[in-house]
Design a protein around this motif. Structure first.
Motif, PDB file in Angstrom:
ATOM      1  N   GLY A  58      19.084 -23.490  29.213  1.00 15.24           N
ATOM      2  CA  GLY A  58      20.152 -22.937  28.404  1.00 15.24           C
ATOM      3  C   GLY A  58      21.506 -23.539  28.725  1.00 15.24           C
ATOM      4  N   THR A  65      20.654 -15.127  34.252  1.00 10.99           N
ATOM      5  CA  THR A  65      21.763 -15.920  33.746  1.00 10.99           C
ATOM      6  C   THR A  65      23.065 -15.303  34.214  1.00 10.99           C
ATOM      7  OG1 THR A  65      21.973 -14.635  31.716  1.00 10.99           O
ATOM      8  CG2 THR A  65      20.387 -16.438  31.700  1.00 10.99           C
ATOM      9  N   SER A  94      14.428 -17.610  28.058  1.00 12.57           N
ATOM     10  CA  SER A  94      14.680 -18.986  27.642  1.00 12.57           C
ATOM     11  C   SER A  94      13.403 -19.594  27.092  1.00 12.57           C
ATOM     12  CB  SER A  94      15.160 -19.819  28.833  1.00 12.57           C
ATOM     13  OG  SER A  94      16.355 -19.288  29.374  1.00 12.57           O
TER      14      SER A  94
END
Length: 520
Positions: A111, A226, A233
């Motif tokens: 990401g 994250t 993801s």
């Protein structure tokens, strides 16, 4: 001193039945002639519908207005992911496919820019499959190796059978075999090609004479931490296969590669750094795929959609009113001194309380049932029209939710009646019942409490009864966040309702005992 027992003759039994019917008629007449109680139940019906529809009235994120759900239905009517990369031929009639799976690896998109990291997801899978067609949701059976759960045989999305544990590696390959005989498909695994272990044998009624069969790879999304917390993801899996051995009516010619489902779907879309496909490696294949072949689950994976119970979020508002009416149905007579008159007309006190419970519970059941029957179809139609996805369920499940909502309201009314009889004070009884049913539910599903505490509340308090509305099942072979905050109750629908029913029965039983022992 001797005691003469009077036998219970058919005549006395008829008198008892007649006496209870008379008490029931009297309590029903009393209920329907008190305008405030009738209006309150109408308000409970309206509150359940309005709060439920307003609570799911947000505009869709993409405002696409497609009016359809992106989730295909599996053979059982459940929502499914059916997105994977398949290298296939047709098989007509009986036959078998045997192949070495020499390695299974994975990659996930970070990401961040165009970066990716290596790492096979626990439920990433590669193996062999026989499938009714390439249509999403069609029947299938497959034997496979997974990233962290050993060899499995799965079929028709919801069924999963464990085989031998262990990871596939260059020095530890797995030889897989799938055999079709009529509607029966049997999966085998071997480590040396000579000694075979049957993983499972399943029957798929109505399987067509010609099916698609071959090698596949898929990987659900990767759960990652994250900067904003936990997230998902895109991820993919790559399986390296040896030269296949075929028996039976296989079509001639080359193998074809297809991304079933068109893309990787809700369980792991391809990204700029992750692509699917296959290459020939000598006589074998290297296959890369994303997505999953499994039921769709709720929580973060669903994103931008609703489940059926979401449209019934207004139930808690209706229960507040139902609880108040159930309590006042008995405490009102205490307050105005009318219970003495009632008992004089019907001396058996348990009979009076039973009639009250049947009336209050029956009206509450009707309120919950009608509210659910109105709210669910309107909510689904509205959500689909605004471009939201709606989690599809079987018709029987939807009927269970509607009837369950009625039973939830009925049990709450009986619980309130019992507590009101024990405490004799309306405000105290209403507050206690609401605090035991509605408050734990709101706290558990809001996400403000740790998951363990939330699950405990939905196991041991009357709020467990809300489980009867749940349509999101737990699947051990699907990765998700299975918590109350994402729509998952720790108890099955009817087990959860049984907990609430137990509380209602206990309160009613204690109320009968207390009423018989004290002056009214």
């Amino acid at each position: 001193m001797t005691t003469t027992l009077t036998p219970r003759t058919p005549a006395t039994q008829r008198d008892a039945r007649g006496g209870f019917l008379a008490a029931l008629h009297a309590e029903w007449t009393k209920f329907r002639t008190v305008r405030g109680w009738v209006l309150a139940m109408a308000a409970a019906l309206l509150a359940t519908i309005v709060v439920g529809l307003l609570g799911t009235a947000a505009p869709a994120p993409d405002s696409s207005g497609t009016g359809t759900s992106s989730y295909p239905k599996g053979p059982g009517g459940e929502a499914v992911n059916d997105n994977f990369y398949l290298v296939h031929k047709t098989l007509t009639g009986d036959g078998s496919l045997t192949v070495d799976l020499r390695s299974l690896s994975g990659v996930a998109d970070t990401g961040i820019g165009s970066g990716s990291v290596s790492g096979t997801q626990p439920w990433a899978k590669a193996g062999i499959i026989m499938k009714e067609s390439l249509t999403r949701g069609s029947r299938y059976a497959a034997v496979m190796a997974t990233g962290g759960h050993g060899v499995r045989m799965q079929y028709d999305f919801t069924h999963d059978t464990a085989g031998p544990p262990g990871k596939v590696a260059a020095d530890s390959p797995r030889r897989l075999r799938l055999v079709r005989s009529g509607d029966t498909l049997t999966g085998y695994v071997s480590t040396d090609g000579s000694r075979w272990t049957e993983v499972d044998s399943v029957k798929l009624p109505g399987l067509p004479h010609t099916v698609r069969a071959g090698f596949f790879a898929a990987s659900p999304q990767a759960m990652q931490e994250t900067g904003a917390g936990a997230g998902f993801s895109p991820a993919a899996a790559t399986g390296t296969f040896g030269t296949p051995e075929l028996t039976g009516g296989w079509s001639p010619g080359a193998w074809s590669g297809t991304q079933v489902g068109g893309d990787a779907g809700t369980s792991g879309s391809y990204s700029s750094t992750i692509k699917g496909g296959f290459t020939r490696t000598g006589g074998g294949f290297t296959v890369t795929g994303a997505g999953d072949i499994a039921p769709v689950v709720g929580g973060p994976v669903m994103g931008g959609g609703f489940s059926v119970e979401n449209f019934l979020v207004g139930t808690f508002a209706g229960l507040v009113v139902v609880t108040a009416v159930g309590t006042v149905f008995i405490t009102g007579e205490y307050r105005h001194g009318l219970l003495r008159t009632t008992m004089a007309a019907v001396p058996p006190r348990g009979r009076v309380l039973g009639a009250k419970a049947l009336v209050a519970g029956g009206v509450a059941f009707a309120v919950g049932l009608v509210a659910a029957a109105i709210t669910i179809p309107i909510g689904k139609s509205s959500a689909l029209g605004r471009g939201f996805h709606v989690f599809p369920v079987a018709a029987a499940t939807e009927l269970r939710v509607m009837a369950g909502t009625g039973l939830l309201c009925a049990a709450a009314a009986v619980l309130a009646l019992g507590v009101g009889t024990l405490l004799r004070r309306s405000a105290t009884a209403v507050a206690l019942v609401i605090a035991s049913i509605v408050l734990p539910f709101l706290l558990a599903t809001s996400g403000v409490l740790p998951p363990g505490v939330s699950e405990w509340l939905l196991r041991v308090t009357p709020a467990a009864g809300f489980a009867v509305q749940q349509t999101l099942p737990y699947y051990a072979h699907v990765l998700s966040v299975y918590e109350p905050s994402t729509g998952y109750h720790p108890l099955t629908p009817w087990t959860g309702f049984a907990v609430l029913g137990g509380y209602a029965a206990l309160a009613f039983g204690l109320a009968v005992v207390r009423l018989r022992r004290r002056d009214v």
